[in-house]
Each structure stands twice: as C-alpha cells, then as structure tokens.
Design a protein around this motif. Structure first.
Motif, mmCIF file in Angstrom:
data_model
loop_
_atom_site.group_PDB
_atom_site.id
_atom_site.type_symbol
_atom_site.label_atom_id
_atom_site.label_comp_id
_atom_site.label_asym_id
_atom_site.label_seq_id
_atom_site.Cartn_x
_atom_site.Cartn_y
_atom_site.Cartn_z
ATOM 1 N N TRP A 86 53.531 27.515 -21.228
ATOM 2 C CA TRP A 86 54.617 27.140 -20.318
ATOM 3 C C TRP A 86 54.246 27.462 -18.869
ATOM 4 C CZ3 TRP A 86 60.290 27.206 -22.138
ATOM 5 C CH2 TRP A 86 60.381 26.695 -23.434
ATOM 6 N N LEU A 127 70.880 27.614 -23.274
ATOM 7 C CA LEU A 127 69.713 27.773 -22.403
ATOM 8 C C LEU A 127 69.047 26.433 -22.121
ATOM 9 C CD1 LEU A 127 68.237 30.991 -24.040
ATOM 10 C CD2 LEU A 127 68.987 30.802 -21.657
ATOM 11 N N SER A 152 63.093 31.910 -20.178
ATOM 12 C CA SER A 152 63.994 31.596 -19.071
ATOM 13 C C SER A 152 63.969 32.695 -18.022
ATOM 14 C CB SER A 152 65.415 31.390 -19.594
ATOM 15 O OG SER A 152 66.310 31.131 -18.554
ATOM 16 N N SER A 178 69.040 24.669 -18.391
ATOM 17 C CA SER A 178 67.753 24.486 -17.703
ATOM 18 C C SER A 178 67.540 23.053 -17.232
ATOM 19 C CB SER A 178 66.606 24.867 -18.645
ATOM 20 O OG SER A 178 66.474 23.907 -19.692
ATOM 21 N N MET A 232 61.547 28.167 -17.934
ATOM 22 C CA MET A 232 62.364 27.170 -18.624
ATOM 23 C C MET A 232 62.980 26.250 -17.576
ATOM 24 S SD MET A 232 64.990 28.032 -21.685
ATOM 25 C CE MET A 232 65.480 26.766 -22.857
ATOM 26 N N THR A 233 62.288 25.156 -17.304
ATOM 27 C CA THR A 233 62.681 24.254 -16.221
ATOM 28 C C THR A 233 63.162 22.918 -16.796
ATOM 29 O OG1 THR A 233 60.521 23.202 -15.949
ATOM 30 C CG2 THR A 233 60.848 25.328 -14.849
ATOM 31 N N ASP A 234 63.443 21.983 -15.895
ATOM 32 C CA ASP A 234 63.896 20.658 -16.328
ATOM 33 C C ASP A 234 62.751 19.753 -16.753
ATOM 34 O OD1 ASP A 234 62.776 20.260 -13.841
ATOM 35 O OD2 ASP A 234 64.491 19.181 -12.989
ATOM 36 N N LEU A 239 63.515 31.915 -26.194
ATOM 37 C CA LEU A 239 63.858 31.060 -25.061
ATOM 38 C C LEU A 239 64.456 31.857 -23.913
ATOM 39 C CD1 LEU A 239 65.342 27.899 -26.838
ATOM 40 C CD2 LEU A 239 63.062 28.200 -25.868
ATOM 41 N N SER A 240 65.244 32.876 -24.246
ATOM 42 C CA SER A 240 65.840 33.718 -23.210
ATOM 43 C C SER A 240 64.754 34.430 -22.403
ATOM 44 C CB SER A 240 66.782 34.739 -23.847
ATOM 45 O OG SER A 240 67.407 35.527 -22.869
#
Length: 488
Positions: free
Chosen positions: A236, A289, A265, A293, A270-272, A261-262
């Motif tokens: 990521w 989440l 983030s 995001s 954790m973006t678009d 995922l937290s």
C-alpha cells in the motif's frame, strides 16, 4: 419459407399478419472495410438506434444517433445526419446502443482453464490455480490465458476490465499479460500481483520497470495498478508513493480484517485509489473505513455463490446503505463463462428473491428491490468508477472515448423490443452483441470479432491448456460429470 399448419397462426377475422423483412445487410462488408481502413479522424455515425446513454444530461432516445470523431463521442441526438458529413454510417435501427460494459475484477490469466472445474469451493480454487496449474505457467501461458479472456470479454460487450493479474511470477510473466491486453485491443487495467504463497523478490519494485516500458502515455487503452489478496502496508505504501491504484480481494478471509484496515488507515495508506473486490462477511467497522476513505467496491454475484464466499450472495444492501457506487465482476472463467448479462440477471433476481423472503418473514425495514436500472448502472458507470476511468468510459457522453456496444433486437430472444432496459438486463446474452467499439475502433461487427484468426487463437489456447495439464500430470476429461474435468 415458414409454413404454418395451425389455424391459430392467423389472427381472428382472417386478417393477414404483417411480414417483417430482415434488414438488408448487403452493404455490411463495405462498411466494415471502411471502418478498418479509414483515417482515424473520419467520423462514424451510428444511426437510428434505441440509445441508453447512462448520462442523465444526455438522456435516452427511442431512436437516435451517436456521432464519433477521432475515437471520441462527438454528439448524441435524434438526427445527426447533417452534422456527420462523409461519416461511415452504421444502421442501428434494429439495435439498442449502450456504453461498453466495464467488468471491475477479472483474473484473466486463467483463460485457458475455462470450464475445467465447474464445481470448486474457494480453498479448492486456490489449490487448482495458485498451487496447482499456476506454478507451471510460462510467460507464454500468461499471454494466452489473458488474450483468451480479453476476447471473450469483447465478444460479450465488455470494453473495459480490471485484470487482477496475480500470476506475475517473473518480469516476463508481467510483460506477457500486458502485451496480451494490448494485442486484444481491450481497454484493460493491468493490476499487477503475485501468486499466493510464492516468493517474488522482484515485485513490486519491478512495476516501475513495467510502467516505463509499457505505460509511457496517459492516453492509452491499457493502464497500470497493483493487486493484492492480503493487505500489506509495504504494498500500500509503494502504491501511494508511486501514484498507483490498488485492487484487493476483500473479505473475511483476512484475519482481523477491521483491525488490519484500521491500522492501514491510521498510517494514511487507505486512500480513494483503492478498489475492493467481493466484500464478503465484512464487519461494519471495515465497511465504514472503506466508505470513509472514498474507496471503490465491486460485487461478484456468481463468484460468491460458485465458490462459497461468505453467505454466497454479495453484500449489495450494505453497499447501497453506505451510498457507494458498486461495479459488477465476473471474477474468473474457471467455473462459468465471463458474461455481464448473467451477472446482472443473477444479482437482480437473487436480490428480489432474498427481499421477498425477508418480507415474508415479517422483517421490517427491508431495502427496496434492485431495479434493472440499478444493475445496468453497476455494469457500466459503476465499473468505470472502480477502474478510475469514469472520465473516459461508462456512459455515452460527448467528449468521452467511444466505447460503444450495439445489441440486436431482432433475435428470437430479444424481439419484440418493448422495453430496452429490460431487454439488456434480463433477456439478452453475448450472442446478441452485434457490434463493439473501443475508443472508436471496431472490435466486433455484425456478430463477429474483427481481424481475428480464431482458428489460430483456438490452437494457442488448446496447446497452452494441454501443456499445463501435462506439466501437472493430468489430462482433460471432456465427459467428466463430477467436479473437475481433469484426470491424472
């Protein structure tokens, strides 16, 4: 000549039923020659079709024209002959004109294994692909499988797909998958990934080499992103630092998925620019989440059922509750064929059945039934959003690339045309796909793929399959009735 023996074939009162003549196709060969040889700037006029534009600002037309110039949609309207000049004219009077379908998640490298395992659960699928045939794939087999899937997609009216190419065992395997997309002429998103359980030291660093060699232009049909099966901060972070999207297999197969995922983030990763496939059995925290995001999601109506993922039915009500715009996904061709019509039909009818079941059980607050408009939206604009290509494709909008599909309305299963949306989402199949354009280039015309030596391509596919079977100590069993069509 059709002969009727029953007197019921004649309307009461003895009136003669009208005889509808088939459209004259004598000029089709000349039109195709013009399409294949014309200067890129010569206009194309798709004339007199029933248009479902998927753009509220454009609207739909019971009878309208689509004008294409320079590979882009120039104009849409009821009669554009005056603006078309010396355009190549395609008669669409017996067709529904739609934007090309966008499949948000396909593992195209498995194409030559289609139909070899009609009954697999998810662990068996992994054993069959990643740990079974996958290790025997040469770069050539990556090419052949990807090409086979891409041509099936085009034949079915899929003009764009995200190719989750998780068999990048070497740089050459990656090259081969990209070159197959280029040779197919599809709008493909090459999502580079590595097989489960394999150590590939060159990945993801090799993706930068891949980008330099194949993705120099931003205005090309094939684009690049990463793909993972289990979330990794390393992957990521690499994606974020290099401006790449990532596609993910997302579901309860990930241990402590909400906490994972937290953590990602919290690290700002954790973006678009993330696309989440499946989403089966995710806890609410994970969904929150994803939605927060700005990530994109796609659902897999047949895959979830076929491989026993989660409840076996996609979490479409949760996706709708969160206001997300989902795409549709065929996933792979191991157990069933790539077919956007089947995905729409499965989701539409399956959801209706489950909604009726909840109502009958006395449940309150049951979500509304999905509509044909909903599933058509998922299969077009929803997929384009997942691909990050909604500015280029997904709707018939002036200025967008001309990814256009014509569906015949004179076939035995699509006639009579009484409701275009119902015909597309509930009655049509790939055999009704008449004509396909990708960026204004014809890929299928009057029911046949254009410029393809199908005998040679079939030979490549069969030879690759036979090699993989032999390398695995197996052989195909065409009469198999139980599970896999292989013996060994």
């Amino acid at each position: 000549m059709t002969t009727f023996t029953s007197h019921y074939a004649t309307p009461e009162g003895g009136a003669t039923a009208p005889v509808l003549a088939a459209r004259d196709r004598s000029e089709d060969a000349a039109v195709l020659t013009s399409l294949r040889s014309a200067d890129a700037e010569r206009a194309i006029l798709i004339r007199g079709g029933t248009i479902l534009s998927q753009d509220p600002a454009v609207g739909d037309f019971a009878s309208g024209d689509v004008l294409i110039r320079g590979g882009k949609i120039a104009e849409i309207g009821p009669d554009l002959a005056a603006q078309a000049g010396d355009a190549i004219v395609i008669d669409a009077s017996d067709a529904i004109v739609i934007p090309g379908f966008v499949d948000a998640h396909v593992h195209a490298w498995e194409g030559q294994l289609r139909s070899t395992a009609p009954v697999l659960d998810f662990p068996e699928y992994l054993g069959f692909t990643h740990f079974g045939y996958g290790p025997h794939y040469r770069p050539h087999d990556n090419y052949v499988g990807t090409l086979a899937t891409a041509l099936v997609a085009l034949n079915a009216g899929i003009t764009t797909f995200i190719d989750n190419s998780h068999n990048s065992r070497t740089p050459d395997h990656s090259n081969a998958a990209v070159e197959a997309l280029l040779d197919a002429g599809i709008r493909g998103v090459h999502a580079s990934g590595v097989p489960i359980g394999a150590e590939v030291p060159s990945w993801p660093a090799d993706v930068e080499r891949l980008r330099a060699e194949y993705f120099a232009s931003e205005d090309q049909l094939v684009t690049l992103r990463l793909m993972d099966v289990f979330p990794s901060a390393e992957v990521w972070e690499f994606a974020k630092n290099h401006g790449l999207w990532v596609s993910h297999e997302m579901g309860s197969h990930i241990e402590n998925v909400a906490d994972t995922l937290s953590d990602l983030s919290a690290k700002g990763l954790m973006t678009d620019k993330h696309t989440y496939n499946h989403g089966f059995d995710l806890p609410d925290k994970a969904w929150d989440l994803i939605a927060g995001s700005g990530g994109t999601v796609n659902v897999c109506p047949r895959s979830d059922a076929a491989f026993g993922l989660g409840s076996g039915f996609p979490p479409i009500d949760k996706v709708r509750e969160l206001g997300l715009r989902p795409g549709l996904s065929g996933d792979n061709e191991i157990s069933y064929g790539l077919n956007p019509f089947s995905e729409m039909q499965t989701l539409l009818n399956g959801h209706r059945g489950r909604t009726f079941e909840r109502i009958a059980a006395g449940e309150e607050g049951v979500p509304e039934h999905l509509s044909p408009a909903d599933v058509f939206e998922f299969a077009t604009m929803g997929g384009a959003v997942n691909a990050g290509l909604d500015a280029k494709t997904g709707s018939l909008t002036p200025g967008k690339d001309a990814d256009v599909v014509l569906i015949r309305t004179t076939d035995v299963n699509t006639a009579p045309l009484s409701n275009a949306l119902a015909t597309v989402t509930a009655f049509a199949h790939p055999g009704n796909v008449d004509t396909v354009f990708v960026a204004g280039q014809v890929r299928k015309f009057r029911g046949e793929l254009v410029g393809r030596d199908l005998g040679r391509i079939r030979g490549l596919i069969e030879a690759s399959r036979d090699y993989l079977f032999a390398a695995s100590g197996r052989r195909p069993d065409v009469l198999a009735r139980q599970g896999s069509t292989q013996v060994g």
